[in-house]
Design a protein around this motif. Structure first.
Motif, PDB file in Angstrom:
ATOM      1  N   GLY A 277      17.245  -0.895   1.730  1.00 10.38           N
ATOM      2  CA  GLY A 277      16.788  -0.999   0.351  1.00 10.38           C
ATOM      3  C   GLY A 277      15.351  -1.468   0.259  1.00 10.38           C
ATOM      4  O   GLY A 277      14.530  -1.203   1.138  1.00 10.38           O
ATOM      5  N   ALA A 278      15.042  -2.160  -0.822  1.00 15.46           N
ATOM      6  CA  ALA A 278      13.690  -2.691  -1.044  1.00 15.46           C
ATOM      7  C   ALA A 278      13.803  -4.095  -1.615  1.00 15.46           C
ATOM      8  O   ALA A 278      14.856  -4.506  -2.127  1.00 15.46           O
ATOM      9  N   VAL A 279      12.715  -4.836  -1.524  1.00 14.33           N
ATOM     10  CA  VAL A 279      12.699  -6.216  -1.996  1.00 14.33           C
ATOM     11  C   VAL A 279      11.394  -6.474  -2.735  1.00 14.33           C
ATOM     12  O   VAL A 279      10.339  -5.932  -2.380  1.00 14.33           O
ATOM     13  N   LEU A 280      11.475  -7.291  -3.794  1.00 15.10           N
ATOM     14  CA  LEU A 280      10.289  -7.711  -4.535  1.00 15.10           C
ATOM     15  C   LEU A 280       9.846  -9.065  -4.001  1.00 15.10           C
ATOM     16  O   LEU A 280      10.583 -10.055  -4.097  1.00 15.10           O
ATOM     17  N   ARG A 281       8.668  -9.099  -3.411  1.00 16.27           N
ATOM     18  CA  ARG A 281       8.108 -10.359  -2.915  1.00 16.27           C
ATOM     19  C   ARG A 281       6.977 -10.785  -3.845  1.00 16.27           C
ATOM     20  O   ARG A 281       6.127  -9.965  -4.206  1.00 16.27           O
TER      21      ARG A 281
ATOM     22  N   ARG B  99      10.634  -2.296 -15.462  1.00 17.55           N
ATOM     23  CA  ARG B  99      11.509  -3.352 -15.967  1.00 17.55           C
ATOM     24  C   ARG B  99      10.785  -4.702 -16.035  1.00 17.55           C
ATOM     25  O   ARG B  99      11.123  -5.551 -16.861  1.00 17.55           O
ATOM     26  N   LEU B 100       9.804  -4.893 -15.169  1.00 20.84           N
ATOM     27  CA  LEU B 100       9.050  -6.160 -15.159  1.00 20.84           C
ATOM     28  C   LEU B 100       7.911  -6.187 -16.172  1.00 20.84           C
ATOM     29  O   LEU B 100       7.393  -7.263 -16.482  1.00 20.84           O
ATOM     30  N   ASP B 101       7.495  -5.036 -16.662  1.00 18.92           N
ATOM     31  CA  ASP B 101       6.361  -4.947 -17.584  1.00 18.92           C
ATOM     32  C   ASP B 101       6.456  -5.873 -18.805  1.00 18.92           C
ATOM     33  O   ASP B 101       5.461  -6.497 -19.189  1.00 18.92           O
ATOM     34  N   PRO B 102       7.625  -6.013 -19.455  1.00 16.98           N
ATOM     35  CA  PRO B 102       7.699  -6.909 -20.629  1.00 16.98           C
ATOM     36  C   PRO B 102       7.323  -8.361 -20.328  1.00 16.98           C
ATOM     37  O   PRO B 102       6.877  -9.078 -21.223  1.00 16.98           O
ATOM     38  N   LEU B 103       7.489  -8.784 -19.085  1.00 16.45           N
ATOM     39  CA  LEU B 103       7.131 -10.159 -18.720  1.00 16.45           C
ATOM     40  C   LEU B 103       5.626 -10.384 -18.769  1.00 16.45           C
ATOM     41  O   LEU B 103       5.168 -11.531 -18.901  1.00 16.45           O
TER      42      LEU B 103
ATOM     43  N   ARG C 136       4.775  -7.686  -4.973  1.00 15.73           N
ATOM     44  CA  ARG C 136       4.715  -6.531  -4.074  1.00 15.73           C
ATOM     45  C   ARG C 136       6.131  -6.073  -3.748  1.00 15.73           C
ATOM     46  O   ARG C 136       7.006  -6.904  -3.460  1.00 15.73           O
ATOM     47  N   ILE C 137       6.354  -4.775  -3.802  1.00 12.62           N
ATOM     48  CA  ILE C 137       7.650  -4.212  -3.436  1.00 12.62           C
ATOM     49  C   ILE C 137       7.538  -3.629  -2.027  1.00 12.62           C
ATOM     50  O   ILE C 137       6.662  -2.797  -1.758  1.00 12.62           O
ATOM     51  N   GLU C 138       8.406  -4.101  -1.149  1.00 12.08           N
ATOM     52  CA  GLU C 138       8.369  -3.681   0.250  1.00 12.08           C
ATOM     53  C   GLU C 138       9.752  -3.223   0.686  1.00 12.08           C
ATOM     54  O   GLU C 138      10.775  -3.666   0.141  1.00 12.08           O
ATOM     55  N   ALA C 139       9.768  -2.351   1.662  1.00  5.34           N
ATOM     56  CA  ALA C 139      11.035  -1.880   2.220  1.00  5.34           C
ATOM     57  C   ALA C 139      11.689  -2.992   3.024  1.00  5.34           C
ATOM     58  O   ALA C 139      11.021  -3.745   3.737  1.00  5.34           O
TER      59      ALA C 139
ATOM     60  N   THR D 129       1.823  -2.724  -5.473  1.00  5.18           N
ATOM     61  CA  THR D 129       1.370  -4.105  -5.645  1.00  5.18           C
ATOM     62  C   THR D 129       0.895  -4.317  -7.071  1.00  5.18           C
ATOM     63  O   THR D 129       0.161  -3.492  -7.621  1.00  5.18           O
ATOM     64  N   LEU D 130       1.310  -5.418  -7.661  1.00  2.12           N
ATOM     65  CA  LEU D 130       0.918  -5.762  -9.033  1.00  2.12           C
ATOM     66  C   LEU D 130       0.218  -7.112  -9.012  1.00  2.12           C
ATOM     67  O   LEU D 130       0.778  -8.097  -8.511  1.00  2.12           O
ATOM     68  N   ARG D 131      -1.005  -7.152  -9.546  1.00  2.57           N
ATOM     69  CA  ARG D 131      -1.760  -8.399  -9.616  1.00  2.57           C
ATOM     70  C   ARG D 131      -1.785  -8.884 -11.064  1.00  2.57           C
ATOM     71  O   ARG D 131      -2.062  -8.106 -11.973  1.00  2.57           O
TER      72      ARG D 131
END
Length: 233
Positions: A97-101, A49-53, A90-93, A67-69
Motif C-alpha cells: 500500500g502507501a503511507v502518509l508521512r 481528502r486532505l485539502d479542506p484542512l 509526503r505519500i510514499e509506497a 509532496t505537499l508543503r
C-alpha cells in the motif's frame, strides 16, 4: 560509534550520531508521524481528502508530485491545525500500500519550552538581588535599634550624679519585648513580601512547562487522528 580524531584522543560523533542528536533536539517543537492510506486509495484521492484542512485563513499550500508543503501565518483558533506553522506531507509506497508521512513545525511548542527557562533565569536573578539587598536592610535595622536604645536611656540629674547615686536600670518589661519581637517578625515578613521574591517566576515557569508537556503529548495524537479521519471519509 564515535570516531577518534587524528591525535587518537579526541572523539568525534559520527554522522549517524549527529543526525540522532539533531532529531532529538528538534523533537521539542517538531511533530513527525505517519498514517497508512486506506487500501486502494491513490495519492490524488488522499490529497483531495486532505485539502479542506488547508482551506483555513492564513494557510497556503503547494503540491509537487506526491509532496505537499504547508505554511501558516496568523492562523485562527478554529483551525484544527492552528498549532502548526509549517510542514511537509509526503505519500510514499509502503509494502503493498502507501503511507502518509508528515513533518510539522510548531513555534508554539518551542516558545512553551523556552519560557520556563526564561522564568527560571529571572527567578535566580531575583534571588541574587535579594541576597545583595538583605545586608543593607539588616544594617539599617541595627542602626535604628541603636538609636532607640540611646533614646531609652534614663539620665541622672546633676545633683544625684554629684552625690554618687547609681544609675537606674532600664525597665525590662517582658510583654514589651515580646510585642517588639512579634512586631519585628511581622516587619521582616512584610519586607520579604515587598522585596525580591522568586515565587512568581517559578509559578510561571511551572505553568509553561505543564503547557509544553501537555501540548507535546496531546497534539501529535490529535493531528494523527485528524489525518486518519480525513483520509477515511
Amino acid at each position: 560509534m564515535a570516531s577518534l580524531g587524528v591525535s587518537g584522543m579526541e572523539a568525534r560523533p559520527s554522522p549517524a550520531e549527529k543526525a540522532s542528536l539533531r532529531r532529538l533536539l528538534t523533537w521539542i517543537w517538531q511533530i513527525r508521524g505517519e498514517v497508512p492510506l486506506p487500501a486502494g486509495q491513490s495519492a490524488e484521492e488522499a490529497f483531495a481528502r486532505l485539502d479542506p484542512l488547508f482551506a483555513h485563513a492564513g494557510t497556503t499550500h503547494a503540491r509537487m508530485g506526491e509532496t505537499l508543503r504547508v505554511t501558516k501565518k496568523h492562523q485562527l483558533a478554529q483551525d484544527p491545525l492552528s498549532i502548526v506553522d509549517s510542514g511537509t506531507l509526503r505519500i510514499e509506497a509502503a509494502g503493498e500500500g502507501a503511507v502518509l508521512r508528515y513533518h510539522l513545525v510548531s513555534r508554539a511548542l518551542l516558545y512553551c519550552f523556552l519560557a520556563p527557562l526564561l522564568f527560571l533565569a529571572v527567578g535566580q536573578l531575583t534571588v541574587f538581588l535579594g541576597t545583595l539587598e538583605k545586608p543593607k536592610t539588616e544594617e539599617k535595622g541595627k542602626k535604628d535599634d541603636a538609636k532607640k536604645d540611646k533614646k531609652g536611656e534614663i539620665q541622672l540629674n546633676p545633683v544625684d550624679k554629684f552625690l554618687g547615686a547609681p544609675a537606674p536600670e532600664k525597665p525590662k518589661d517582658e510583654k514589651k519585648h515580646a510585642a517588639k519581637g512579634a512586631g519585628d517578625k511581622k516587619k521582616d515578613g512584610d519586607e520579604e513580601k515587598k522585596g525580591f521574591s522568586p515565587t512568581p517566576a517559578y509559578v510561571f515557569a511551572s505553568i509553561f512547562a505543564a503547557l509544553w508537556l501537555l501540548g507535546r503529548v496531546l497534539e501529535p495524537w490529535l493531528i494523527k487522528r485528524l489525518f486518519k479521519r480525513s483520509l477515511a471519509d
